[in-house]
Design a protein around this motif. Structure first.
Motif, PDB file in Angstrom:
ATOM      1  N   ASP A 190      33.869  55.054  42.531  1.00  0.00           N
ATOM      2  CA  ASP A 190      35.157  55.725  42.674  1.00  0.00           C
ATOM      3  C   ASP A 190      36.116  55.187  41.626  1.00  0.00           C
ATOM      4  N   PRO A 191      36.558  56.017  40.661  1.00  0.00           N
ATOM      5  CA  PRO A 191      37.453  55.524  39.613  1.00  0.00           C
ATOM      6  C   PRO A 191      38.790  55.025  40.146  1.00  0.00           C
ATOM      7  N   ARG A 192      39.243  55.583  41.264  1.00  0.00           N
ATOM      8  CA  ARG A 192      40.492  55.090  41.833  1.00  0.00           C
ATOM      9  C   ARG A 192      40.327  53.652  42.320  1.00  0.00           C
ATOM     10  N   VAL A 193      39.221  53.368  42.974  1.00  0.00           N
ATOM     11  CA  VAL A 193      38.951  52.007  43.437  1.00  0.00           C
ATOM     12  C   VAL A 193      38.830  51.064  42.245  1.00  0.00           C
ATOM     13  N   ALA A 194      38.156  51.514  41.194  1.00  0.00           N
ATOM     14  CA  ALA A 194      37.996  50.688  39.995  1.00  0.00           C
ATOM     15  C   ALA A 194      39.354  50.369  39.382  1.00  0.00           C
ATOM     16  N   ILE A 195      40.229  51.366  39.298  1.00  0.00           N
ATOM     17  CA  ILE A 195      41.547  51.147  38.712  1.00  0.00           C
ATOM     18  C   ILE A 195      42.388  50.218  39.571  1.00  0.00           C
ATOM     19  N   GLU A 196      42.297  50.358  40.887  1.00  0.00           N
ATOM     20  CA  GLU A 196      43.020  49.441  41.766  1.00  0.00           C
ATOM     21  C   GLU A 196      42.579  48.002  41.509  1.00  0.00           C
ATOM     22  N   LYS A 197      41.273  47.794  41.379  1.00  0.00           N
ATOM     23  CA  LYS A 197      40.753  46.450  41.110  1.00  0.00           C
ATOM     24  C   LYS A 197      41.203  45.960  39.732  1.00  0.00           C
ATOM     25  N   MET A 198      41.237  46.870  38.756  1.00  0.00           N
ATOM     26  CA  MET A 198      41.672  46.495  37.419  1.00  0.00           C
ATOM     27  C   MET A 198      43.131  46.056  37.417  1.00  0.00           C
ATOM     28  N   VAL A 199      43.967  46.788  38.130  1.00  0.00           N
ATOM     29  CA  VAL A 199      45.390  46.433  38.193  1.00  0.00           C
ATOM     30  C   VAL A 199      45.564  45.060  38.838  1.00  0.00           C
ATOM     31  N   ARG A 200      44.861  44.828  39.929  1.00  0.00           N
ATOM     32  CA  ARG A 200      45.007  43.547  40.635  1.00  0.00           C
ATOM     33  C   ARG A 200      44.451  42.386  39.811  1.00  0.00           C
ATOM     34  N   SER A 201      43.284  42.578  39.188  1.00  0.00           N
ATOM     35  CA  SER A 201      42.709  41.487  38.394  1.00  0.00           C
ATOM     36  C   SER A 201      43.547  41.215  37.153  1.00  0.00           C
ATOM     37  N   SER A 202      44.079  42.279  36.552  1.00  0.00           N
ATOM     38  CA  SER A 202      44.915  42.126  35.373  1.00  0.00           C
ATOM     39  C   SER A 202      46.189  41.362  35.705  1.00  0.00           C
ATOM     40  N   THR A 203      46.823  41.737  36.804  1.00  0.00           N
ATOM     41  CA  THR A 203      48.059  41.070  37.206  1.00  0.00           C
ATOM     42  C   THR A 203      47.810  39.592  37.497  1.00  0.00           C
ATOM     43  N   ALA A 204      46.707  39.300  38.173  1.00  0.00           N
ATOM     44  CA  ALA A 204      46.376  37.908  38.480  1.00  0.00           C
ATOM     45  C   ALA A 204      46.129  37.112  37.200  1.00  0.00           C
ATOM     46  N   ALA A 205      45.403  37.709  36.252  1.00  0.00           N
ATOM     47  CA  ALA A 205      45.112  37.015  35.001  1.00  0.00           C
ATOM     48  C   ALA A 205      46.386  36.786  34.197  1.00  0.00           C
ATOM     49  N   LEU A 206      47.251  37.780  34.147  1.00  0.00           N
ATOM     50  CA  LEU A 206      48.488  37.651  33.389  1.00  0.00           C
ATOM     51  C   LEU A 206      49.393  36.575  33.984  1.00  0.00           C
ATOM     52  N   SER A 207      49.384  36.458  35.304  1.00  0.00           N
ATOM     53  CA  SER A 207      50.205  35.427  35.941  1.00  0.00           C
ATOM     54  C   SER A 207      49.673  34.028  35.631  1.00  0.00           C
ATOM     55  N   ARG A 208      48.379  33.924  35.357  1.00  0.00           N
ATOM     56  CA  ARG A 208      47.786  32.633  35.009  1.00  0.00           C
ATOM     57  C   ARG A 208      47.990  32.277  33.541  1.00  0.00           C
ATOM     58  N   HIS A 209      48.294  33.270  32.732  1.00  0.00           N
ATOM     59  CA  HIS A 209      48.372  33.055  31.281  1.00  0.00           C
ATOM     60  C   HIS A 209      49.676  33.621  30.706  1.00  0.00           C
ATOM     61  N   ARG A 210      50.789  33.338  31.345  1.00  0.00           N
ATOM     62  CA  ARG A 210      52.068  33.900  30.894  1.00  0.00           C
ATOM     63  C   ARG A 210      52.387  33.498  29.452  1.00  0.00           C
ATOM     64  N   ALA A 211      52.157  32.221  29.125  1.00  0.00           N
ATOM     65  CA  ALA A 211      52.470  31.757  27.773  1.00  0.00           C
ATOM     66  C   ALA A 211      51.597  32.464  26.737  1.00  0.00           C
ATOM     67  N   ALA A 212      50.315  32.634  27.051  1.00  0.00           N
ATOM     68  CA  ALA A 212      49.412  33.312  26.118  1.00  0.00           C
ATOM     69  C   ALA A 212      49.837  34.760  25.906  1.00  0.00           C
ATOM     70  N   LEU A 213      50.251  35.418  26.967  1.00  0.00           N
ATOM     71  CA  LEU A 213      50.710  36.798  26.846  1.00  0.00           C
ATOM     72  C   LEU A 213      51.935  36.883  25.952  1.00  0.00           C
ATOM     73  N   THR A 214      52.873  35.961  26.135  1.00  0.00           N
ATOM     74  CA  THR A 214      54.078  35.940  25.299  1.00  0.00           C
ATOM     75  C   THR A 214      53.709  35.694  23.839  1.00  0.00           C
ATOM     76  N   MET A 215      52.774  34.773  23.601  1.00  0.00           N
ATOM     77  CA  MET A 215      52.300  34.522  22.242  1.00  0.00           C
ATOM     78  C   MET A 215      51.750  35.794  21.618  1.00  0.00           C
ATOM     79  N   LEU A 216      50.910  36.491  22.370  1.00  0.00           N
ATOM     80  CA  LEU A 216      50.263  37.687  21.850  1.00  0.00           C
ATOM     81  C   LEU A 216      51.288  38.766  21.532  1.00  0.00           C
ATOM     82  N   GLN A 217      52.265  38.924  22.403  1.00  0.00           N
ATOM     83  CA  GLN A 217      53.287  39.940  22.200  1.00  0.00           C
ATOM     84  C   GLN A 217      54.200  39.604  21.022  1.00  0.00           C
ATOM     85  N   ASN A 218      54.601  38.340  20.919  1.00  0.00           N
ATOM     86  CA  ASN A 218      55.565  37.946  19.891  1.00  0.00           C
ATOM     87  C   ASN A 218      54.955  37.780  18.506  1.00  0.00           C
TER      88      ASN A 218
END
Length: 201
Positions: free
Chosen positions: A84-112
Motif C-alpha cells: 500500500d503506497p499510503r502506508v509506505a509514505i506514512e512510514k517514510m514521513v515518520r522515519s524521515s522526521t525521526a532521522a532529521l531530529s537526530r541529525h539537526r546539525a547535519a541537515l543545517t550543514m547540508l542546507q547552508n
C-alpha cells in the motif's frame, strides 16, 4: 585536593569531537569554521585534532554520511514489502522526521553549504543519496496514482518537492504562549493534511 579526569576512550572522544564540530558547522557554516575553532571548543590543540581526522572535510564527511545513511536506510525499510503506497509514505514521513531530529546539525550543514559540498568530488555521494530519496517518493506517489489511492492528476515530482521542504524544517515549533507541539503531533497533523485535506466532508 585535585582529581585528574580520565581520558575518554578513542571512540567516545571521536564522537564528542564530531558532535562539537557539527554544532559549529551548523552555527557558523562549514567553510567559515576553522580547525582551530573546533579544537578550541574541544579544549585541545589543533594538532591533537589531526590525531583523529586528517582534515576538516573528513569531519564533515562523517557527519553527512551518517545523516544520509540514516535517512536512506529508513526509506528503504519503509518501502520494503509495502503493498500500500499510503502506508509506505506514512512510514517514510515518520522515519524521515525521526532521522532529521537526530541529525539537526547535519541537515543545517547540508542546507547552508549545499553549493560547496555538491561541487566537491569527495561528496559526490550526496547527489546520489538525494536522487534515491527523490525517486523513492516519486515511485510511491506514482504507484498510488496507478492503483487509485491518489488522484490521477497528481504531479508526483511537485508533491515530493513540497513535502520535502515541509519535512526538512525544524519540528520544534512554538505556539504563541510558548507551548510546543511534539514531533509526533506535527507528523500526525501533516499526514492528516496530506491524506484528508482541510475541506470538510
Amino acid at each position: 585536593m585535585t582529581t585528574t579526569k580520565k581520558a575518554a576512550p578513542p571512540s567516545e572522544r571521536r564522537t564528542h569531537l564530531i558532535r562539537l564540530a557539527a554544532d559549529l558547522f551548523a552555527e557558523k557554516g562549514f567553510r567559515a569554521t576553522t580547525v582551530r575553532e573546533i579544537a578550541d571548543a574541544a579544549g585541545i590543540l589543533s594538532g591533537s585534532l589531526y590525531h583523529h581526522f586528517d582534515s576538516k572535510e573528513s569531519i564533515g564527511d562523517e557527519i553527512l554520511r551518517e545523516f544520509l545513511d540514516d535517512v536512506v536506510g529508513g526509506y528503504r525499510s519503509a518501502v520494503e514489502g509495502a503493498d500500500d503506497p499510503r502506508v509506505a509514505i506514512e512510514k517514510m514521513v515518520r522515519s524521515s522526521t525521526a532521522a532529521l531530529s537526530r541529525h539537526r546539525a547535519a541537515l543545517t550543514m547540508l542546507q547552508n553549504d549545499w553549493a560547496y559540498f555538491s561541487a566537491q568530488k569527495r561528496f559526490a555521494y550526496l547527489r546520489t543519496a538525494m536522487k534515491e530519496i527523490e525517486q523513492t517518493w516519486i515511485d510511491q506517489l506514482e504507484r498510488g496514482k496507478q492503483d487509485g489511492h491518489f488522484r490521477a492528476d497528481l504531479d508526483a515530482r511537485l508533491v515530493y518537492r513540497l513535502l520535502r521542504d515541509i519535512l526538512w524544517i525544524p519540528t520544534s515549533w512554538k505556539q504563541s504562549r510558548g507551548k510546543s507541539w511534539k514531533t509526533d503531533e506535527i507528523v500526525d497533523g501533516l499526514l492528516r493534511l496530506l491524506f484528508e485535506g482541510i475541506t470538510a466532508r
